[in-house]
Design an enzyme around this catalytic site. Sequence first.
Site: not given
Length: 356
Positions: A141, A223, A247, A251
Amino acid sequence: MQTIALLPGDGIGPEIIDEAVKVLRAIEAKYDLKFQFKESLVGGASVDIYGTPLTEDTLALCKDCDAILFGAVGGPKWDGLPKELRPEQAILGLRKSLGLYANLRSVILFNALSAASPIKKEIIGEELDIMIVRELTGGLYFGKPKGIERTHDKTRAFDTMEYTDEEIKRVARIAFEAAQRRQKRLTSVDKANVLETSRLWRTIVTDMAADYPDVKLCHMYVDNCSMQLVLNPGQFDVILTENTFGDILSDEASVLTGSIGMLPSASVGDGKPYLYEPIHGSAPDIAGSGKANPIACILSAAMMLEYSFGAKDAASAIRNAVEKALNEGYRTFDIQVGAKKVISTSEMGDIIVKNL
Ligand code: NAD
């Protein structure tokens, strides 16, 4: 006396902060703690008055306090503003200015809400308690160069994923220490089979494990971790991971608990103040209706007591009071499974205070 910067923000932010303050006032009365609250505008509320989501005065007030309790920012009213004026810039500005490089997200499924989880009860179990430590200020980011290039025959977009050894060490230290305070199990999540940044990450975290002999470290590819979170979430104690993976995984983990209105977080760095906030946004669709669940904000205040003020007993008392309210069947509108009584934001705050 501990000073706490209150930044309610927008939407349901002020409503949930009111309830967290109510709980902190009750804690003062019972424990050897004294709080002074200093409130300031942030996000869209600050844009409306000062033309910017985070003023220098608000930043100075935060730097002067021992901890920050943040509500939420944003809403449709400000969606059309240029990027630098958008309310969300306030949170990015605070993280950057205060050097908050690690986000600790506490994923707790209370027994009373296990039926609200989208995962089958035989998989999720009775309770769940995972701590996700996400690197917050590096990686994809923020890496440079990033951009988009257009030529006559093609368009090319690029981002850079980079980490220095120091960036990895400082967030890993937070995760090892969190594991020491909990079940002493740390899963470091990377993509070391493909990414150079992950290979450095894995090497450094492995080397650091020697300093924490009481913590059992294992590594997992991202993964696989995303799959394991829904197959067997109970295997995790502390998960450490870089910014982008964190991130997404945090979530994913948050929905295991039944409602976004339940999850607190802390953003920490090398020095005070740390910042505490619920993980949800400003929920403009329910703002002002008394339907907001204040528990994520109240549990964020509990994290503040533990991490910033070392008041572990008071923090546990808040968590127990929340659990008792849920066991008694009290629910806000977002968590109606198993409800005996659906109550408003402020009623939930009152019940939690009563249970303290
Ligand atoms: P949101 O988290 O605000 O809401 C998503 C859904 O969850 C909505 O239906 C909302 O009603 C519900 N919800 C959220 N918190 C709840 C609570 N405490 N109790 C009951 N229900 C709750 O996400 P969104 O709708 O994508 O974003 C709304 C605004 O919030 C946007 O402007 C977004 O940019 C902003 N936002 C801010 C933060 C932050 O301040 N840290 C984080 C995420 C989103």
